[in-house]
Every structure is written in structure tokens, then in C-alpha cells.
Motif scaffolding. Structure first.
Motif, mmCIF file in Angstrom:
data_model
loop_
_atom_site.group_PDB
_atom_site.id
_atom_site.type_symbol
_atom_site.label_atom_id
_atom_site.label_comp_id
_atom_site.label_asym_id
_atom_site.label_seq_id
_atom_site.Cartn_x
_atom_site.Cartn_y
_atom_site.Cartn_z
ATOM 1 N N ARG A 1 0.846 -1.211 0.000
ATOM 2 C CA ARG A 1 0.000 0.000 0.000
ATOM 3 C C ARG A 1 0.872 1.247 0.000
ATOM 4 N NH1 ARG A 1 -2.614 -2.598 4.381
ATOM 5 N NH2 ARG A 1 -1.987 -0.871 5.715
ATOM 6 N N ASP A 2 1.909 1.252 0.834
ATOM 7 C CA ASP A 2 2.810 2.406 0.899
ATOM 8 C C ASP A 2 3.527 2.612 -0.437
ATOM 9 O OD1 ASP A 2 2.069 2.812 3.529
ATOM 10 O OD2 ASP A 2 3.903 1.941 4.372
ATOM 11 N N ALA A 3 4.010 1.536 -1.032
ATOM 12 C CA ALA A 3 4.744 1.634 -2.295
ATOM 13 C C ALA A 3 3.854 2.155 -3.424
ATOM 14 C CB ALA A 3 5.331 0.275 -2.674
ATOM 15 N N LEU A 4 2.566 1.781 -3.402
ATOM 16 C CA LEU A 4 1.641 2.206 -4.448
ATOM 17 C C LEU A 4 0.898 3.493 -4.102
ATOM 18 C CD1 LEU A 4 0.092 -1.263 -5.418
ATOM 19 C CD2 LEU A 4 1.824 0.047 -6.651
ATOM 20 N N GLY A 5 1.084 3.976 -2.875
ATOM 21 C CA GLY A 5 0.388 5.193 -2.461
ATOM 22 C C GLY A 5 -1.092 4.980 -2.230
ATOM 23 N N ILE A 6 -1.473 3.765 -1.855
ATOM 24 C CA ILE A 6 -2.884 3.435 -1.643
ATOM 25 C C ILE A 6 -3.269 3.738 -0.203
ATOM 26 C CG2 ILE A 6 -4.573 1.553 -1.589
ATOM 27 C CD1 ILE A 6 -2.919 0.207 -3.805
ATOM 28 N N GLU A 7 -4.365 4.493 -0.045
ATOM 29 C CA GLU A 7 -4.887 4.826 1.279
ATOM 30 C C GLU A 7 -6.338 4.385 1.367
ATOM 31 O OE1 GLU A 7 -4.341 9.018 1.683
ATOM 32 O OE2 GLU A 7 -2.165 8.870 1.718
ATOM 33 N N ALA A 8 -6.866 4.382 2.578
ATOM 34 C CA ALA A 8 -8.260 3.993 2.789
ATOM 35 C C ALA A 8 -9.169 4.833 1.896
ATOM 36 C CB ALA A 8 -8.642 4.171 4.252
ATOM 37 N N GLY A 9 -10.094 4.185 1.218
ATOM 38 C CA GLY A 9 -11.027 4.880 0.340
ATOM 39 C C GLY A 9 -10.580 4.966 -1.104
ATOM 40 N N ASP A 10 -9.302 4.699 -1.380
ATOM 41 C CA ASP A 10 -8.816 4.723 -2.761
ATOM 42 C C ASP A 10 -9.382 3.537 -3.528
ATOM 43 O OD1 ASP A 10 -7.283 6.974 -2.347
ATOM 44 O OD2 ASP A 10 -5.403 5.884 -2.081
ATOM 45 N N GLU A 11 -9.451 3.689 -4.829
ATOM 46 C CA GLU A 11 -9.863 2.588 -5.688
ATOM 47 C C GLU A 11 -8.630 1.998 -6.353
ATOM 48 O OE1 GLU A 11 -12.890 3.732 -8.440
ATOM 49 O OE2 GLU A 11 -14.226 4.426 -6.862
ATOM 50 N N VAL A 12 -8.646 0.693 -6.536
ATOM 51 C CA VAL A 12 -7.555 0.013 -7.225
ATOM 52 C C VAL A 12 -8.126 -0.703 -8.438
ATOM 53 C CG1 VAL A 12 -6.140 -0.290 -5.149
ATOM 54 C CG2 VAL A 12 -7.752 -2.077 -5.804
ATOM 55 N N GLU A 13 -7.248 -1.018 -9.367
ATOM 56 C CA GLU A 13 -7.689 -1.776 -10.531
ATOM 57 C C GLU A 13 -6.696 -2.892 -10.811
ATOM 58 O OE1 GLU A 13 -8.187 1.225 -13.464
ATOM 59 O OE2 GLU A 13 -6.063 1.486 -13.813
ATOM 60 N N PHE A 14 -7.200 -3.945 -11.404
ATOM 61 C CA PHE A 14 -6.385 -5.096 -11.751
ATOM 62 C C PHE A 14 -6.276 -5.147 -13.265
ATOM 63 C CE2 PHE A 14 -8.312 -5.950 -7.691
ATOM 64 C CZ PHE A 14 -7.273 -6.489 -6.957
ATOM 65 N N GLU A 15 -5.066 -5.375 -13.748
ATOM 66 C CA GLU A 15 -4.843 -5.461 -15.183
ATOM 67 C C GLU A 15 -4.243 -6.822 -15.503
ATOM 68 O OE1 GLU A 15 -1.901 -3.292 -18.315
ATOM 69 O OE2 GLU A 15 -3.021 -2.003 -16.935
ATOM 70 N N GLU A 16 -4.842 -7.503 -16.464
ATOM 71 C CA GLU A 16 -4.341 -8.821 -16.852
ATOM 72 C C GLU A 16 -3.064 -8.672 -17.668
ATOM 73 O OE1 GLU A 16 -6.020 -13.030 -18.588
ATOM 74 O OE2 GLU A 16 -7.157 -11.198 -18.954
ATOM 75 N N THR A 17 -2.065 -9.478 -17.318
ATOM 76 C CA THR A 17 -0.802 -9.508 -18.044
ATOM 77 C C THR A 17 -0.551 -10.935 -18.501
ATOM 78 O OG1 THR A 17 0.538 -9.969 -16.090
ATOM 79 C CG2 THR A 17 0.116 -7.639 -16.596
ATOM 80 N N GLU A 18 0.513 -11.152 -19.225
ATOM 81 C CA GLU A 18 0.837 -12.505 -19.686
ATOM 82 C C GLU A 18 1.136 -13.439 -18.516
ATOM 83 O OE1 GLU A 18 3.837 -12.702 -22.690
ATOM 84 O OE2 GLU A 18 2.879 -11.148 -23.893
ATOM 85 N N SER A 19 1.669 -12.869 -17.432
ATOM 86 C CA SER A 19 2.070 -13.721 -16.311
ATOM 87 C C SER A 19 1.057 -13.711 -15.161
ATOM 88 C CB SER A 19 3.436 -13.271 -15.789
ATOM 89 O OG SER A 19 3.365 -11.915 -15.373
ATOM 90 N N GLY A 20 -0.083 -13.050 -15.331
ATOM 91 C CA GLY A 20 -1.082 -13.008 -14.264
ATOM 92 C C GLY A 20 -1.802 -11.675 -14.258
ATOM 93 N N TYR A 21 -1.817 -11.031 -13.101
ATOM 94 C CA TYR A 21 -2.471 -9.735 -12.969
ATOM 95 C C TYR A 21 -1.560 -8.768 -12.220
ATOM 96 C CZ TYR A 21 -6.946 -11.587 -14.514
ATOM 97 O OH TYR A 21 -7.947 -12.139 -15.261
ATOM 98 N N THR A 22 -1.730 -7.476 -12.515
ATOM 99 C CA THR A 22 -1.051 -6.442 -11.745
ATOM 100 C C THR A 22 -2.126 -5.607 -11.065
ATOM 101 O OG1 THR A 22 -0.999 -4.900 -13.618
ATOM 102 C CG2 THR A 22 0.938 -6.300 -13.294
ATOM 103 N N ILE A 23 -1.762 -5.003 -9.938
ATOM 104 C CA ILE A 23 -2.678 -4.134 -9.212
ATOM 105 C C ILE A 23 -2.081 -2.735 -9.207
ATOM 106 C CG2 ILE A 23 -1.606 -4.722 -7.009
ATOM 107 C CD1 ILE A 23 -4.269 -4.215 -5.635
ATOM 108 N N ARG A 24 -2.922 -1.733 -9.360
ATOM 109 C CA ARG A 24 -2.444 -0.357 -9.271
ATOM 110 C C ARG A 24 -3.560 0.529 -8.749
ATOM 111 N NH1 ARG A 24 -2.011 1.094 -15.630
ATOM 112 N NH2 ARG A 24 -4.233 1.014 -16.033
ATOM 113 N N LYS A 25 -3.138 1.654 -8.215
ATOM 114 C CA LYS A 25 -4.084 2.633 -7.700
ATOM 115 C C LYS A 25 -4.771 3.295 -8.885
ATOM 116 C CE LYS A 25 -4.207 6.864 -4.948
ATOM 117 N NZ LYS A 25 -3.420 7.741 -4.069
ATOM 118 N N ARG A 26 -6.082 3.379 -8.811
ATOM 119 C CA ARG A 26 -6.842 4.040 -9.878
ATOM 120 C C ARG A 26 -6.828 5.542 -9.628
ATOM 121 N NH1 ARG A 26 -12.610 1.849 -11.031
ATOM 122 N NH2 ARG A 26 -11.365 0.287 -12.080
#
Length: 94
Positions: A16-41
Motif C-alpha cells: 500500500r505504501d509503495a503504491l500510495g494506496i490509502e483507505a477509500g482509494d480505488e484500485v484496478e487489476f490489469e491482466e498480463t501474460e504472467s497473471g495480474y497487476t494491481i495499481r491505484k486508480r
């Protein structure tokens, strides 16, 4: 991480700290060749625009923020030495 019956997982604090995610933030998942990645929306409006874009650069001024807020609110600092509204120094007689 263990998935709950509602499909929820806890994102570890270091991630969460590395991605800058805090309570109430939205995240999204993106499909990649090796699985999924998560990032802050990033915040967007219903049409996908950045809701803050129209305000970029609007605060460029020589005024300090307190000065700007006083002007916007129509407030003005009282004159130095003007104690007419200051009841804190009034003497109380018993």
C-alpha cells in the motif's frame, strides 16, 4: 494472503505504501501474460477525465494561501494594535 468468503484480501502495508494506496482509494487489476497487476486508480469523472485538470495552475499567485483565503471569504485581518474587539484583556471587577 487468504481470500475471504466475500472475495476480499488485505493488501500488505508495504505494498500500500509503495503504491500510495490509502483507505477509500480505488484500485484496478490489469491482466498480463504472467497473471495480474494491481495499481491505484487515478480519480476520474464519469466521462473518464481528470476532475482536477480544470484547476491546474489556477492557484498561481503572489498571495500566500492565508491571504488568498481571506480575500475569497471577504475577511480582512484587523489592524495591529486594534484591541477594540479583544475582551481577553478586559478587567473583571468583583
Amino acid at each position: 494472503m487468504r481470500v475471504t468468503t466475500k472475495g476480499q484480501v488485505t493488501i500488505p502495508k508495504e505494498i500500500r505504501d509503495a503504491l500510495g494506496i490509502e483507505a477509500g482509494d480505488e484500485v484496478e487489476f490489469e491482466e498480463t501474460e504472467s497473471g495480474y497487476t494491481i495499481r491505484k486508480r487515478e480519480p476520474t469523472t464519469a466521462d473518464g477525465d481528470d476532475p482536477f485538470e480544470k484547476y491546474r495552475g489556477s492557484a498561481e499567485s503572489e498571495e500566500t494561501m492565508p491571504e488568498r483565503m481571506r480575500r475569497i471569504r471577504g475577511e480582512y485581518p484587523r489592524e495591529v494594535g486594534d484591541d477594540s474587539d479583544d475582551d481577553a484583556d478586559a478587567e473583571v471587577e468583583a
